[in-house]
Structure formats: structure tokens, C-alpha cells
Design a protein around this motif. Sequence first.
Motif, PDB file in Angstrom:
ATOM      1  N   GLY A   1       0.837  -1.195   0.000  1.00 46.17           N
ATOM      2  CA  GLY A   1       0.000   0.000   0.000  1.00 46.17           C
ATOM      3  C   GLY A   1       0.871   1.244   0.000  1.00 46.17           C
ATOM      4  N   THR A   2       0.244   2.389   0.179  1.00 45.28           N
ATOM      5  CA  THR A   2       0.946   3.666   0.156  1.00 45.28           C
ATOM      6  C   THR A   2       1.096   4.196   1.579  1.00 45.28           C
ATOM      7  OG1 THR A   2       0.073   4.172  -2.028  1.00 45.28           O
ATOM      8  CG2 THR A   2       0.920   6.019  -0.752  1.00 45.28           C
ATOM      9  N   GLY A   3       2.306   4.679   1.903  1.00 50.74           N
ATOM     10  CA  GLY A   3       2.521   5.173   3.253  1.00 50.74           C
ATOM     11  C   GLY A   3       3.877   5.827   3.422  1.00 50.74           C
ATOM     12  N   HIS A   4       4.374   5.796   4.655  1.00 52.30           N
ATOM     13  CA  HIS A   4       5.611   6.493   5.010  1.00 52.30           C
ATOM     14  C   HIS A   4       6.513   5.582   5.831  1.00 52.30           C
ATOM     15  CE1 HIS A   4       3.874  10.460   3.835  1.00 52.30           C
ATOM     16  NE2 HIS A   4       2.751   9.857   4.191  1.00 52.30           N
ATOM     17  N   PHE A   5       7.812   5.618   5.531  1.00 55.80           N
ATOM     18  CA  PHE A   5       8.806   4.893   6.312  1.00 55.80           C
ATOM     19  C   PHE A   5       9.241   5.761   7.492  1.00 55.80           C
ATOM     20  CE2 PHE A   5       9.184   2.912   2.144  1.00 55.80           C
ATOM     21  CZ  PHE A   5       9.265   1.563   2.467  1.00 55.80           C
ATOM     22  N   VAL A   6       9.262   5.169   8.683  1.00 53.46           N
ATOM     23  CA  VAL A   6       9.685   5.864   9.891  1.00 53.46           C
ATOM     24  C   VAL A   6      10.897   5.123  10.452  1.00 53.46           C
ATOM     25  CG1 VAL A   6       9.056   6.586  12.227  1.00 53.46           C
ATOM     26  CG2 VAL A   6       7.325   6.603  10.399  1.00 53.46           C
ATOM     27  N   THR A   7      12.009   5.845  10.648  1.00 60.66           N
ATOM     28  CA  THR A   7      13.238   5.251  11.159  1.00 60.66           C
ATOM     29  C   THR A   7      13.563   5.835  12.528  1.00 60.66           C
ATOM     30  OG1 THR A   7      14.090   5.011   8.905  1.00 60.66           O
ATOM     31  CG2 THR A   7      15.682   4.814  10.709  1.00 60.66           C
ATOM     32  N   THR A   8      13.788   4.957  13.499  1.00 63.96           N
ATOM     33  CA  THR A   8      14.239   5.397  14.814  1.00 63.96           C
ATOM     34  C   THR A   8      15.666   4.902  15.044  1.00 63.96           C
ATOM     35  OG1 THR A   8      13.247   3.440  15.834  1.00 63.96           O
ATOM     36  CG2 THR A   8      11.934   5.468  15.845  1.00 63.96           C
ATOM     37  N   ARG A   9      16.426   5.665  15.832  1.00 68.43           N
ATOM     38  CA  ARG A   9      17.799   5.272  16.180  1.00 68.43           C
ATOM     39  C   ARG A   9      17.905   5.185  17.693  1.00 68.43           C
ATOM     40  NH1 ARG A   9      20.592   9.665  15.469  1.00 68.43           N
ATOM     41  NH2 ARG A   9      21.126   9.968  17.669  1.00 68.43           N
ATOM     42  N   THR A  10      18.368   4.054  18.175  1.00 68.81           N
ATOM     43  CA  THR A  10      18.553   3.843  19.603  1.00 68.81           C
ATOM     44  C   THR A  10      20.035   3.731  19.901  1.00 68.81           C
ATOM     45  OG1 THR A  10      16.427   2.708  19.828  1.00 68.81           O
ATOM     46  CG2 THR A  10      18.044   2.328  21.567  1.00 68.81           C
ATOM     47  N   ASP A  11      20.546   4.610  20.756  1.00 72.29           N
ATOM     48  CA  ASP A  11      21.940   4.565  21.199  1.00 72.29           C
ATOM     49  C   ASP A  11      21.994   3.849  22.536  1.00 72.29           C
ATOM     50  OD1 ASP A  11      22.856   6.027  18.990  1.00 72.29           O
ATOM     51  OD2 ASP A  11      22.422   7.929  19.978  1.00 72.29           O
ATOM     52  N   VAL A  12      22.762   2.763  22.585  1.00 67.71           N
ATOM     53  CA  VAL A  12      22.852   1.910  23.772  1.00 67.71           C
ATOM     54  C   VAL A  12      24.156   2.209  24.496  1.00 67.71           C
ATOM     55  CG1 VAL A  12      22.818  -0.463  24.623  1.00 67.71           C
ATOM     56  CG2 VAL A  12      21.513   0.148  22.572  1.00 67.71           C
ATOM     57  N   ARG A  13      24.059   2.395  25.819  1.00 66.28           N
ATOM     58  CA  ARG A  13      25.230   2.776  26.616  1.00 66.28           C
ATOM     59  C   ARG A  13      25.385   1.864  27.828  1.00 66.28           C
ATOM     60  NH1 ARG A  13      23.042   7.531  24.675  1.00 66.28           N
ATOM     61  NH2 ARG A  13      24.528   8.880  23.556  1.00 66.28           N
ATOM     62  N   VAL A  14      26.623   1.749  28.279  1.00 67.27           N
ATOM     63  CA  VAL A  14      26.959   1.099  29.543  1.00 67.27           C
ATOM     64  C   VAL A  14      27.860   2.050  30.306  1.00 67.27           C
ATOM     65  CG1 VAL A  14      28.137  -0.833  30.665  1.00 67.27           C
ATOM     66  CG2 VAL A  14      26.746  -1.246  28.639  1.00 67.27           C
ATOM     67  N   GLY A  15      27.431   2.466  31.497  1.00 68.21           N
ATOM     68  CA  GLY A  15      28.223   3.412  32.272  1.00 68.21           C
ATOM     69  C   GLY A  15      28.441   4.724  31.557  1.00 68.21           C
ATOM     70  N   GLY A  16      27.486   5.106  30.734  1.00 66.70           N
ATOM     71  CA  GLY A  16      27.589   6.373  30.010  1.00 66.70           C
ATOM     72  C   GLY A  16      28.341   6.282  28.697  1.00 66.70           C
ATOM     73  N   ALA A  17      29.024   5.166  28.433  1.00 67.68           N
ATOM     74  CA  ALA A  17      29.798   5.011  27.197  1.00 67.68           C
ATOM     75  C   ALA A  17      28.958   4.305  26.136  1.00 67.68           C
ATOM     76  CB  ALA A  17      31.069   4.224  27.464  1.00 67.68           C
ATOM     77  N   LEU A  18      28.988   4.833  24.913  1.00 64.68           N
ATOM     78  CA  LEU A  18      28.237   4.250  23.812  1.00 64.68           C
ATOM     79  C   LEU A  18      28.827   2.888  23.443  1.00 64.68           C
ATOM     80  CD1 LEU A  18      25.944   4.863  21.742  1.00 64.68           C
ATOM     81  CD2 LEU A  18      27.738   5.708  20.204  1.00 64.68           C
ATOM     82  N   VAL A  19      27.961   1.840  23.423  1.00 64.31           N
ATOM     83  CA  VAL A  19      28.445   0.504  23.085  1.00 64.31           C
ATOM     84  C   VAL A  19      27.830  -0.024  21.797  1.00 64.31           C
ATOM     85  CG1 VAL A  19      28.927  -0.119  25.476  1.00 64.31           C
ATOM     86  CG2 VAL A  19      26.659  -0.598  24.517  1.00 64.31           C
TER      87      VAL A  19
END
Length: 307
Positions: free
Chosen positions: A128-146
Motif C-alpha cells: 500500500g501507500t505510506g511512510h517509512f519511519v526510522t528510529t535510532r537507539t543509542d545503547v550505553r553502559v556506564g555512560g559510554a556508547l556501546v
Amino acid sequence: MDDDLVTRLKAYEGHRAAVAGTGKDPVNLPMIRHWCEALGDTNPAYSGPDAVAPPTMLQAWTMGGLTGHTGRSPAYDELLALLDESGCTSVVATDCEQEYLRPLRPGDEITFDTVIESVSGRKTTKLGTGHFVTTRTDVRVGGALVGTHRFRILKYAPARQRKKPPRPRPVVNRDNAGFWEGVEQRRLLIQRCTACATLRFPWLPGCAHCGGPDWDTVEANGGGTVYSYVVMHHPPFPAFTESDHGADAAGPYAVVLVELAEGVRMISNVVGTPYDKVRIGMPVRLEFRVYDDDLVLPVFRAAEEDA
């Protein structure tokens, strides 16, 4: 109108969908073991005292389960509601991308933030017709990006079906043809071994009790009870939607294991009873339901409904 909608949708780009989310559990060996067993992954790096988590488990540590997470932002729900209002009421996950900066180890405590990264213009697909939605999740341990997880869905208005697809047909072969011939005659036939008189269902080419190859049939009297059941949840499939022949609407619906009065069990549906009212031990009665000109199936109805 389309340009105005796209402008309103794109205004959500950069908005937070989750802020300071916390993993429901630390990274742990039992979950790693379950994951590896499910996928058949025997890599020794995922077991023992120095184990690390499989990189592809990145999203699993951020999942909120049935109760969700605290810190959820209303922006994502508002975006989906706007798409619903525009007629894009269906959704399908299309793809994901992950980046890994360092391995996760048992004991790591996960935090994460999620942002609405992009919303596409209007796109036409086979669905059908619609829109793509992209989310980005940044995962951290102790404040550092992993690691980073991008997840993309398509919210769309379903394309109109020109013709309803037929309901799937049962597989009929030389071992079960007699059963389906009985169904066409509105009779539920059970195999009986002529050597030891053991009843069997489903139909098989030989007796599992004594190994005898010869058999005849007995007709079930139609009574039974629900021995067990599961509730199926899935997106609507046109072949299973309500029809003039009285087929049940698409799920959720209960798939039941019925113990017949004769002692054998068979899988079927309970019609006329909401899925959340089906119970183990519930008395049921057999009926034959016509789904189209060429398909009749044995189903069950709650016995008290017939009283």
C-alpha cells in the motif's frame, strides 16, 4: 494535502522517542543461553566465565516487555497517531541496522536513548501507500556508547484487494484421504486398528501401538472437551476474514486441542465463543462449517451454547 502532511510528519524528525531508558535486566548468561539455543549458535565465546553476549542481541537488552519503559516520550505515539489519521493504519517492520562498538558482558547495565531519525515522503509499495519511519537507539553502559540500533517501519494504507484469496486448503494424501471423504459427508471418522482395536488420530498408515497395517473406522459421536489451547495473535489475513459462509473474523482466536469422547485428540477451532472465554475442560460439540464451495471443515462449538 500530501505536502502539508509530509511537513507535519517531518517536524517530528529529531524528537526523542525514549529518554534515559534502562534495560529491564542486566546482561545475563541465562538470556544469552536462551538466545543461542533458539538460533542454534554454539560459538564458545557466548558461554563460560569469559562469555560475551552475541552482538545481534543488542536490541533484546532494550526491550520493555508488556509493561514498557519509563522515560518514553509522547512524540513517537503522536507521530503514529497522525499517520493513523491520514489513513496509514497498518504497519510492517521493514529492516534494521546495528553498529557494535564493544562486546556486552554479563553484568553490564544498559541505558539507552531513542530518537526519531527520519520520516520519508509518501511511498507506494505492493502493500500500500505510506511512510517509512526510522528510529535510532543509542545503547550505553556506564555512560559510554556501546552500540547503535536503527529500526525502520512502514506505516501504510493497505492496497485494495481485487479478489479475496481462498482459504488455505488441507493437504490430502493417500494416508488421510478417507478422513476428508468423511468430512465431505459430514462424518468425523477415526481410524481403528483391526489387530488391537486401538483408535488413532490423526490418520496414520500403521498402528503406533502394535504396528498393524490394517484398519477400519468408527464415527465420532461429536462430543468432547477442550484439553488445551493457545491464543493466536497475528495481523489480519484476508483469507480468514468474515465471509458470507460464516467464517470467523481474523484473530485473535483460540486454537484448541479437543479430547473427543472416544479418547483421541484433534486440533480445531471453537466457533461462537470469544477467544478469551475458551477454557480447559469446556464441553464442546462437533459441527461442520462450510467456508466456500469446495471447503468444509470440522469445528467445535461450546456445548452449553447448544443447550
